[in-house]
Design an enzyme around this catalytic site. Structure first.
Site, PDB file in Angstrom:
ATOM      1  N   ALA A 190      28.729  45.308  37.333  1.00 20.50           N
ATOM      2  CA  ALA A 190      29.808  45.861  37.682  1.00 20.50           C
ATOM      3  C   ALA A 190      30.516  46.334  36.690  1.00 20.50           C
ATOM      4  O   ALA A 190      31.111  47.494  36.424  1.00 20.50           O
ATOM      5  CB  ALA A 190      30.557  44.862  38.388  1.00 20.50           C
ATOM      6  N   TYR A 191      30.541  45.196  35.499  1.00 22.32           N
ATOM      7  CA  TYR A 191      31.198  45.834  34.262  1.00 22.32           C
ATOM      8  C   TYR A 191      30.431  47.006  33.402  1.00 22.32           C
ATOM      9  O   TYR A 191      31.051  48.006  33.013  1.00 22.32           O
ATOM     10  CB  TYR A 191      31.152  44.632  33.298  1.00 22.32           C
ATOM     11  CG  TYR A 191      31.740  44.774  31.999  1.00 22.32           C
ATOM     12  CD1 TYR A 191      33.305  44.721  31.702  1.00 22.32           C
ATOM     13  CD2 TYR A 191      30.948  45.166  30.681  1.00 22.32           C
ATOM     14  CE1 TYR A 191      33.725  44.762  30.593  1.00 22.32           C
ATOM     15  CE2 TYR A 191      31.541  45.035  29.586  1.00 22.32           C
ATOM     16  CZ  TYR A 191      32.972  45.045  29.608  1.00 22.32           C
ATOM     17  OH  TYR A 191      33.430  45.168  28.086  1.00 22.32           O
ATOM     18  N   GLY A 192      29.222  46.794  33.357  1.00 23.33           N
ATOM     19  CA  GLY A 192      28.267  47.772  32.718  1.00 23.33           C
ATOM     20  C   GLY A 192      28.675  49.232  33.486  1.00 23.33           C
ATOM     21  O   GLY A 192      28.496  50.295  32.911  1.00 23.33           O
TER      22      GLY A 192
ATOM     23  N   SER B 294      31.090  50.255  35.140  1.00 28.08           N
ATOM     24  CA  SER B 294      32.587  50.538  34.859  1.00 28.08           C
ATOM     25  C   SER B 294      32.610  51.198  33.528  1.00 28.08           C
ATOM     26  O   SER B 294      33.230  52.414  32.954  1.00 28.08           O
ATOM     27  CB  SER B 294      33.484  49.616  34.834  1.00 28.08           C
ATOM     28  OG  SER B 294      33.533  48.736  33.920  1.00 28.08           O
TER      29      SER B 294
END
Length: 253
Positions: A155-157, A159
């Site tokens: 999810a972070y990557g 974003s």
């Protein structure tokens, strides 16, 4: 080139999440370069403590980046009470370390709301005024995870990868108005949170250490100095760039 090209005298910078870590490092570097800064975050005690360290050229406002409806009034308040915003540093964001198979839709959406959609909303509101004034610098804080794959940060990557697309498209619209948009992609930068995370996972820590070409981890001021450069007149012809500040991790195999 004169050193004055790197000065931020008579500039005002808004730094989201400026009370701790990389955000604080950017705030400190910008004040040292002559800027007046405004830091924001959700915790007043953190902002108050940061202001005490940063001095009289720092102001703070408590603000939740997820409150998108309040953003126009928030920017108006800063520009009315402090000064027009010349520089926007989109530093605030949240992290999630989880295997993709275990990441829920709600968790994925929360990361995107905070790290992408709120960044777009705030950048748009600042850009409206910058475009009118024909001057401005918007800087996104990306990540190594936006450049190459790392497990357990789906999810972070995603974003952080999305920020590159956002930057590219803003460049096509804002450049004619002398508003520049760039991204800094920090590598592994020392902070209590980062050190605690990697020390808890020795195998991952060793993998990271092996990946970095230069010795040791980066420091918040390394990101701060890069932000000062990109926001200054020294970078007047630089827009649409993703600048890794990573000790060579991007290219070291």
């Amino acid at each position: 080139m004169a050193l004055s090209a790197f000065s931020l005298q008579h500039k005002t910078a808004l730094i989201t999440g400026g009370g701790t870590g990389i955000g604080f490092g950017i705030a400190k570097a910008m004040i040292e370069a002559g800027a007046k800064i405004v830091i924001t975050g959700r915790r007043e005690e953190v902002l108050k403590e940061a202001k005490a360290q940063l001095g009289p050229n720092c102001s703070y406002f408590v603000f939740d980046m997820l409150d998108k409806a309040a953003m126009p009034a928030f920017i108006h308040k800063i520009e009315t009470e402090i000064a027009p915003i010349d520089i926007l540093i989109n530093n605030a964001g949240i992290h999630l370390k989880k295997w993709s198979l275990e990441t829920s839709d709600d968790e994925f959406e929360k990361i995107l709301q905070t790290n992408v959609i709120s960044v777009f909303s705030l950048s748009r509101e600042c850009a409206k005024r910058m475009v009118e004034r024909k001057n401005g610098s918007i800087i996104f804080l990306g990540s190594m995870t936006g450049i190459f794959g790392i497990d357990r940060v789906v999810a972070y990557g995603t974003s952080k990868t999305a920020l590159t697309g956002l930057m590219n498209n803003m460049v096509t619209e804002y450049s004619r108005h002398n508003v520049r948009v760039n991204t800094i992609a920090p590598g592994w930068i020392e902070s209590p949170m980062m050190l605690n995370a990697i020390n808890a996972d020795p195998e991952r820590k060793q993998k990271i250490v092996n990946r970095i070409a230069m010795p040791g981890f980066g420091k918040p001021e390394d990101i701060g100095n890069a932000a000062v450069f990109l926001a200054s007149e020294a970078a007047r012809y630089i827009t649409g760039v993703v600048l890794p500040v990573d000790g060579g991790a991007t290219v070291n195999m």
